[in-house]
Design an enzyme around this catalytic site. Structure first.
Site: not given
Length: 508
Positions: A398, A484, A402-403, A179, A158, A177, A184, A339
Site C-alpha cells: 500500500k 460496495r 487515497e481514492g 478514510n 468512514r 482502511e 464519499s 496508511k
C-alpha cells in the site's frame, strides 16, 4: 437525477416461483436455501437479458442519481450509478460489530490528531520518501508553529471492512482502511435500499423487502456539518464544499448539499484554485470566499496529488488551514488517516496510549486489525519484504494514497517490491496481510457491461461523525453505512474507478 422519489420499475414477471432473490454465499453462511436458489437462478437467467437489461437501463438512467461524467468535456452528460440487482447477504453479527466499533474509531482518530509528537515521529520516514506526504506535513508543522486558530474540530470518516473467511472458520470483520478525508458515497448509498425493496417486491418477496435496512448516512453526516456551522456562531456564514475541477461523483455531493439547504445552511462549491483566486483571511483569520464568510470547509478533494493542479492549490490549502473556519478534516486529522499511521496502530501499546481509560474499546478496535508492517530500512523491514517476495499472494503493498485503485497485489507486488527493496523510497509503502473475503453471488448493473450472475466480494463501510469542542467530544455518532460489491477477478478499485457497484446489506 437529484432524487429517487420514484422506485425503479423492474417488471421481471413477478410471481413467487422464482424463490428468494438474494445473492448466495459460496461459504454457506449467505445461502438462503439450495432449492429456492436454483429456481431463482433458472428464472433469472431466462428473464435477465430480455427484460431487466432493457427496463433497468432505461428507467434507472432517469431516476437514480448520477455517478459519472463519461467525457470530461461534456459536463452535462450523465450515467446512472452502478448497483447490484439484489441486496447482498451480510452477517448480522459483523454488521453490528462494525457499527459498535465506529465510535471507538472516531475517538481514536481524534486523539491521534491532537498528538503532534506521535504524528511527527510516525510520519518522519514516510515524509522523506513521499513528496505528497511531505507537503501535507509541511502545512501541518507551519500551522502548529503559527498556532491553531480554530479549536473546534469536525470529523467525518468512514471505516471500511471485508469479511475474512478462512476454511472451516467463521467469517470475521477485518478493517481494510479508515478514510478521514472526503469519505464519499453516503448520498448515493442512502438511496439504494429503496431500489432493492422494489426489486424484492417485484419478485414476490415483500417479507424480504421489508427487512432491507434504511440508510441514514446523509442525515447523520449533515447533522454533524450543521452542528459545526451552528457552533461557529454566525448565521450569515456558509459551508464551503471543496470540490474537484471534474467531479464524477457530483450527485453524491449534491445529496448532502440539499440536506443542508433544508436545514437553512447555505452551501457554496469551489475548487481549490478558486480559493487562491477569490479567497482571503481578515485580521482575525476569518476566511472569506467571494465575499462570504466560511464557517465550515468540507473537503471532497485534496486527498490525492492530482487534486493540487498547481502551486496555487497548495497555497489555498494552507490558507484554509490557517483560518478560523472549522475544517472537515483539519490537516492533522487528514494525516491521522494515512496508511503509515494505520500501520503504526498495530504496534504493541499504541492503542492503549490513545485510549488509556477504555480497555474494552482497545479490544474492539484490535479485533478488526490484520497484520500491518513497516518496510522502513532495517532488519525488520528486510524480513517482512523477504516474506512478501516469497509469497506475494498473502500480502498487499500500500502506498500513501487515497481514492482507490492504488494498492498492489500478486506478481505486480513482487515486481514493485523487488525494485524498491534496496532503496529509501520503500518507506513510502506499507505491507498488509491480504484479507480472504467471503464470496457471494449477484448481478452487477453497470453501464455498457453485460448483466450476468457473478461471484463477488463485498466491502462494508461505516460512517462516523464527531465534533470536538474545547478538548471534549460534543458529538460522536455512527452515522450510516456503505456497501460496495465487485467481481472476484478485481483485486482493487472502487465505484468511481468503474470496478465496484453500490449495494445494500441483507442481514442474515
Amino acid at each position: 437525477p437529484l432524487g429517487l422519489e420514484s422506485k425503479v420499475a423492474l417488471n421481471a414477471g413477478g410471481g413467487s416461483e422464482g424463490g428468494t432473490a438474494i445473492g448466495t454465499s459460496t461459504s454457506g453462511t449467505g445461502s438462503t436455501g439450495s432449492a429456492t436458489g436454483s429456481r431463482m437462478h433458472s428464472r433469472v437467467h431466462s428473464l435477465i437479458h430480455s427484460q431487466i437489461h432493457s427496463q433497468v437501463h432505461s428507467q434507472v438512467h432517469s431516476r437514480l442519481p448520477s455517478l459519472s461524467v463519461p467525457k470530461r468535456t461534456e459536463s452535462e452528460t450523465i450515467s446512472y450509478a452502478p448497483f447490484t440487482l439484489f441486496p447482498s447477504p451480510v452477517p448480522t453479527r459483523l454488521f453490528n460489530q462494525a457499527f459498535e466499533v465506529q465510535q471507538d474509531f472516531n475517538l481514536l482518530v481524534d486523539n491521534i490528531s491532537m498528538d503532534s509528537e506521535f504524528l511527527k515521529n510516525s510520519l518522519a520516514s514516510t515524509a522523506e520518501a513521499d513528496e505528497f506526504t511531505a507537503r501535507l506535513f509541511n502545512i501541518y508543522t507551519q500551522v502548529l508553529d503559527e498556532g491553531i486558530a480554530q479549536s473546534i474540530t469536525l470529523g467525518v470518516n468512514r471505516s471500511d471492512y471485508m469479511f475474512d473467511k478462512r476454511p472451516k472458520l467463521t467469517a470475521t470483520l477485518k478493517q481494510v482502511e479508515i478514510n478521514t478525508i472526503a469519505a464519499s458515497f453516503a448520498g448515493l448509498a442512502a438511496r439504494v435500499p429503496e431500489v432493492h425493496r422494489h426489486v424484492m417486491n417485484i419478485w414476490g418477496k415483500p417479507d424480504e423487502a421489508a427487512k432491507i435496512l434504511s440508510n441514514k448516512a446523509v442525515k447523520g453526516i449533515c447533522k454533524g456539518i450543521a452542528r459545526a456551522w451552528h457552533l461557529y456562531g454566525s448565521s450569515d456564514a456558509v459551508v464551503l464544499f471543496l470540490v474537484e475541477k471534474f467531479s464524477r461523483n457530483i450527485f453524491d455531493q449534491r445529496c448532502l448539499e440539499m440536506e443542508l439547504w433544508k436545514k437553512n445552511v447555505r452551501v457554496i462549491r469551489r475548487q481549490m484554485y478558486e480559493i487562491y483566486q477569490r479567497g482571503a483571511l481578515d485580521d482575525n483569520k476569518k476566511l472569506f470566499v467571494d465575499g462570504s464568510e466560511v464557517a465550515v470547509a468540507y473537503f471532497r478533494t485534496g486527498y490525492s496529488p492530482d487534486d493540487y493542479l498547481c502551486e496555487e492549490c497548495w497555497i489555498a490549502r494552507l490558507m484554509i488551514e490557517r483560518s478560523m473556519a472549522i475544517k472537515c478534516p483539519n490537516i492533522a486529522t487528514h494525516l491521522a488517516g494515512t496508511k503509515k499511521i494505520q500501520q503504526e496502530l498495530v504496534r504493541e501499546g499504541v492503542l492503549e496510549k490513545f485510549l488509556p481509560d477504555d480497555p474494552a474499546a482497545v479490544e474492539r478496535i484490535r479485533a478488526t486489525f490484520v497484520g500491518l508492517y513497516s518496510i522502513d530500512e532495517g532488519a525488520g523491514g528486510d524480513e517482512i519484504i523477504a516474506k512478501a517476495l516469497e509469497d506475494p499472494e498473502s500480502y498487499v503493498l500500500k502506498p500513501q494514497r487515497e481514492g482507490g485503485g492504488n494498492n498492489i497485489f500478486g506478481e505486480e507486488l513482487r515486481q514493485v517490491l523487488g525494485g524498491i527493496k534496496d532503496k529509501a523510497s520503500r518507506s513510502a509503502y506499507i505491507l498488509m496481510d491480504r484479507i480472504k473475503p467471503q464470496v457471494v453471488k449477484n448481478y452487477l448493473l453497470q453501464s455498457g457491461t453485460a448483466v450476468k450472475l457473478s461471484e463477488c466480494v463485498v466491502e462494508l463501510g461505516v460512517f462516523g461523525v464527531y465534533i470536538r469542542n474545547c478538548n471534549r467530544l460534543s458529538m460522536n455518532l455512527s452515522a450510516g453505512h456503505l456497501l460496495r460489491t465487485k467481481r472476484t477477478e478485481f483485486a482493487d478499485g472502487g465505484v468511481s474507478a468503474g470496478v465496484a457497484v453500490l449495494d445494500t446489506p441483507y442481514l442474515i
